[in-house]
Design an enzyme around this catalytic site. Structure first.
Site, PDB file in Angstrom:
ATOM      1  N   HIS A 475      -2.597   5.886  -0.876  1.00 48.31           N
ATOM      2  CA  HIS A 475      -3.184   4.795  -0.097  1.00 48.31           C
ATOM      3  C   HIS A 475      -3.872   5.342   1.142  1.00 48.31           C
ATOM      4  CE1 HIS A 475      -3.247   1.056   2.390  1.00 48.31           C
ATOM      5  NE2 HIS A 475      -3.445   0.484   1.215  1.00 48.31           N
ATOM      6  N   CYS A 476      -3.244   6.303   1.790  1.00 50.82           N
ATOM      7  CA  CYS A 476      -3.801   6.882   3.014  1.00 50.82           C
ATOM      8  C   CYS A 476      -5.096   7.646   2.771  1.00 50.82           C
ATOM      9  CB  CYS A 476      -2.796   7.833   3.661  1.00 50.82           C
ATOM     10  SG  CYS A 476      -1.419   7.019   4.486  1.00 50.82           S
ATOM     11  N   MET A 477      -5.293   8.147   1.554  1.00 51.75           N
ATOM     12  CA  MET A 477      -6.435   9.018   1.276  1.00 51.75           C
ATOM     13  C   MET A 477      -7.672   8.269   0.815  1.00 51.75           C
ATOM     14  SD  MET A 477      -4.456  12.109  -0.667  1.00 51.75           S
ATOM     15  CE  MET A 477      -2.784  12.519  -0.143  1.00 51.75           C
TER      16      MET A 477
END
Length: 486
Positions: A475-477
């Site tokens: 999700h962060c990437m």
């Protein structure tokens, strides 16, 4: 109030995200390069857990890109940061502002000639090579040879040597979630908490400006990096417990959810409590993790969200502090953003650290529809778990699927909710090994069997080890370019 997604605007090119479970049509990523190498050499100031292999991290990232390429229906679903900048003529300005050539050891005539050649060569390089120079804030230093030896017919440049200096490179740029987030109304540019990440927003701004054109209509609805202060009590007198803090916001704290949106904000500290190790004094009433309450409220006043309701979710600092069984001083990293302990799977299903959800609150703001302000505080201090159940969501507790005795449990709990939802009940989670006894296997198998969730690729998730050294997972990437109902 229903949690169903509203109708998307009648514009198939608009950059927007209506609900986290709506089908993802296009996404932006950044392949880490030389700029990340500095974070490997010195992890702590660059917010990494530990060192890792850059080559292996790049291979993991390319595999992740292939997973999304196969899963998303659009013809061009994966946008790389460097390609968007290059295709939209945004790269040249960044090269001029963040790359330098030091030719001071050469003669004046040589300096002009060599600089022109080196700049011309720089502009001919591949976009990914260029973005590495930009993110590295690179300075190329030419050292003149003092040899008196002359070889007829040879290029005199061959006798010189070169140094390259990277000045505070943007090592975290592959975490594309945090510099911006996409709402129903458009793009919000963030204001990062950590000094090492603040310049990332300038790159993000340039990328959105470059993307705006034939394929996508980009509307930047708020640029929080330009906002220095916001007085919440001026607008909401009953929230006189909000301290004067910096206006900070990061994209990992945001979720669109159809008729409502969620934004994680600073933790609420009870009167008289103090946590000296975290610089929280007895007179403090809030603790800033990454996003401040003031920033969330300013976005409400800017009408940046577009949803009927917005919940400002207080970071569950006290619950996380009580639950932590070791004193490693990293509690704030475990709940750094909302997406590190909570995520949506569908319009009736979330995955979360349930104890944290049940032990924190949110302030619910409602749209006024023509009022003096876009939103007003309708329900303060609502229990987060109760709010989700009101909306019809079942809460899957991650602890139901993680063996507390497994040696990798702590690593799993930092990443288990940081999956990417690519459509209703369809997720791309991370795993750490191919072993049947891997710590994530119980979750990946259980979520499929118990809740009829599709896990990609191949029902197994994506093996990521090296990229995880920066705390974040899939999700962060990623940041969505378009996520709307079918």
């Amino acid at each position: 109030m229903s949690s169903e997604s509203p109708e998307s605007v009648d514009d198939s090119t608009k950059v927007q995200a209506t609900a986290e479970w709506d089908p993802l049509q296009a996404v932006r990523m950044h392949l880490p390069g030389a700029e990340t190498f500095v974070g490997i050499m010195d992890p702590e100031p660059n917010l990494f857990l530990n060192d890792f292999s850059l080559v292996d991290a790049q291979q993991e990232h390319l595999s992740l890109s292939q997973d999304l390429e196969a899963a998303l229906p659009a013809s061009n679903p994966i946008h790389y940061l460097h390609d968007d900048l290059a295709n939209g003529n945004g790269m040249n300005a960044l090269l001029s502002s963040r790359v330098n050539f030091d030719l001071s050891e050469l003669g004046e005539d040589e300096q002009v000639n060599r600089r022109d050649k080196m700049w011309a060569r720089l502009h001919e390089l591949s976009p990914h090579t260029q973005i590495q120079a930009v993110l590295g804030n690179a300075e190329v230093i030419r050292h003149h040879s003092h040899s008196d030896e002359e070889v007829p017919g040879s290029n005199p440049d061959r006798w010189d040597t070169t140094s390259v200096q990277l000045e505070q490179p943007l090592t975290n740029m592959y975490f594309q979630r945090d510099q911006q987030f996409v709402t129903q109304n458009g793009v919000v540019l963030c204001s990062m908490k950590e000094d090492t990440r603040k310049p990332e927003v300038d790159i993000a701004r340039a990328s959105w400006e470059a993307l705006d054109g034939d394929e996508f209509d980009v509307d930047i609805v708020a640029d929080m990096s330009q906002v220095r202060e916001h007085d919440v009590t001026e607008h909401v007198p009953e929230r006189d417990d909000i301290q004067e803090t910096e206006v900070l916001v990061e994209g990992g704290d945001f979720y669109p959810a159809g008729e409502f949106s969620l934004l994680g904000v600073s933790a609420k500290i009870p009167e008289g409590e103090a946590y000296p190790k975290h610089d929280i004094a007895e007179d403090d009433t809030e603790y800033v993790h990454r996003t401040t309450y003031a920033a969330g409220h300013r976005l409400l006043m800017d009408d940046a969200f577009g949803s009927e309701e917005v919940g400002l979710v207080r970071a569950p600092f006290e619950a996380a502090q009580a639950h932590k069984d070791d004193d490693n001083g990293e509690v704030e990293m475990d709940i750094m953003h909302l997406d590190t302990w909570f995520n949506f799977v569908d319009d009736d299903l979330v995955v979360a650290h349930k104890e944290l959800v049940e032990n924190t609150t949110l302030d619910v703001y409602a749209r006024t529809h023509g009022g003096e302000k876009p939103y007003t505080l309708e329900r303060p201090d609502v229990n987060f778990g109760e709010y989700l159940r009101e909306k019809g969501f079942e809460i899957v507790d991650v602890y139901d699927y993680v063996d507390p005795s497994h040696p990798d449990t702590d690593m799993a709990l930092k990443a288990i909710t940081n999956f990417l939802t690519v459509g209703p009940r369809k997720i791309l989670p991370v795993r750490f090994s191919d072993d049947d006894d891997g710590v994530m296997k119980q979750f990946i198998d259980g979520i499929q069997e118990d809740y009829d969730v599709t896990v990609i690729p191949d029902g197994e998730g994506r093996k990521i080890i090296n990229l995880r050294a920066g705390y974040g997972a899939i999700h962060c990437m990623t940041t969505p370019l378009r996520r709307t109902p079918e």
